[in-house]
Write an enzyme that holds these catalytic residues in place. Sequence first.
Site, PDB file in Angstrom:
ATOM      1  N   PRO A   1      -3.965   6.164  26.899  1.00 52.88           N
ATOM      2  CG  PRO A   1      -3.232   5.220  24.923  1.00 52.88           C
ATOM      3  CD  PRO A   1      -3.969   6.390  25.464  1.00 52.88           C
ATOM      4  CD  GLU A   2      -2.623   8.481  32.428  1.00 51.00           C
ATOM      5  OE1 GLU A   2      -1.979   8.476  33.475  1.00 51.00           O
ATOM      6  OE2 GLU A   2      -3.733   9.036  32.315  1.00 51.00           O
TER       7      GLU A   2
ATOM      8  CE  LYS B   1       2.012   9.338  29.907  1.00 50.79           C
ATOM      9  NZ  LYS B   1       1.475  10.711  29.811  1.00 50.79           N
TER      10      LYS B   1
ATOM     11  CG  HIS C   1     -10.467   5.311  13.561  1.00 48.04           C
ATOM     12  ND1 HIS C   1     -10.972   6.318  12.784  1.00 48.04           N
ATOM     13  CD2 HIS C   1     -11.398   5.066  14.518  1.00 48.04           C
ATOM     14  CE1 HIS C   1     -12.161   6.683  13.256  1.00 48.04           C
ATOM     15  NE2 HIS C   1     -12.442   5.925  14.297  1.00 48.04           N
TER      16      HIS C   1
ATOM     17  NE  ARG D   1     -10.293  11.239  20.821  1.00 49.26           N
ATOM     18  CZ  ARG D   1     -10.623  11.236  22.105  1.00 49.26           C
ATOM     19  NH1 ARG D   1      -9.817  11.758  22.994  1.00 49.26           N
ATOM     20  NH2 ARG D   1     -11.753  10.710  22.505  1.00 49.26           N
TER      21      ARG D   1
ATOM     22  NE  ARG E   1      -3.524  18.348  29.698  1.00 49.53           N
ATOM     23  CZ  ARG E   1      -2.513  17.767  29.107  1.00 49.53           C
ATOM     24  NH1 ARG E   1      -2.021  16.670  29.602  1.00 49.53           N
ATOM     25  NH2 ARG E   1      -1.984  18.268  28.020  1.00 49.53           N
TER      26      ARG E   1
END
Length: 297
Positions: free
Chosen positions: A2-3, A61, A96, A119, A285
């Site tokens: 998500p950005e 964000k 989750h 995560r 990354r």
Amino acid sequence: MPELPEVEVVRAGLAPAVTGARIAGVTVHDDRALTRHTGTAAEFEGALTGRLMTAAARRGKFLWLPLDGGEDALIGHLGMSGQLLLRAAGSPPERHERIRLDLQHPVHGEVAVVFADQRTFGSLAIDQLILTPDTAAGGHGDARALVPRQVAHIARDPLDPAFDERRFRAALARSRSAIKRVLLDQGIVSGIGNIYADEALWAARIHPETTAERVAARTVTRLLAEVRAVLEKALAEGGTSFDEQYVNVNGEAGYFAHSLNAYGRTGQPCPRCGHAIVRVSFMNRSSHYCPHCQRLR
DNA sequence: GTTTGTTCCTGCTAGC
DNA sequence: TGCTAGCAGGAACAAA
């Protein structure tokens, strides 16, 4: 991942359901979803129960739902895989699922907001609202000049009418870091993550490892225009979804992944010149760029 | 003060 | 088939 566009889609989806809704109950299933909260899960549940939410706001964000009284808010960050889902009251647990809010809305009746996160990089918290130094609205979705304390250090995003372009240019001019690293620094400009950084740099024909201070003023103008263009296009298409990690409040995926020119296209031809897009390791990354039309000068 | 590197975490996939 | 390593990356923090 998500950005800004993905978080904005979530904010816009939440707004009608939470504005004016009272929190009837809170269940914390996993304390790791409260890493930004000072206090225990029981205190979090107790402090929210009975409160009225007055809006859904966002800067970069970060999301927040201001609470009655105007002094504090429920804030949230989705991290890499967080989801805020609108569900019917009493719906079965999500995969989750970390936190569930049971709401009573004067128009929509009983609904649930579920925070699910594979995560566990995302989290919710209750935080104090403070005045913005520039007296402009704290974020998109709430016109008041208030921002959560934990969000105060986050710069405004390029789509914010109060975005300080002079401050952004000054930060670039004095930075010896790579331009991509600067774009990812939420204290300089917010809302941009790895995907949109790669896409904006591709569109502006800038190599991601170009030293920020060496980017010419007119190139910065082009870069800012491309950043805004890519964010607005992604927003119009509902965000970028590669898998189940990003969905809107109804669990639906976005379509911007079909419009990507560089990110995730390793080995495929650059849509502009036909040379193969390369992937290099960068800041733990990946960076994707065209070695032909994004040259390191 | 600035810049760079590490850590947190889970699920998927490739390779053996 | 089953195991292991690598990968994805936002933000805070540590180290240089």
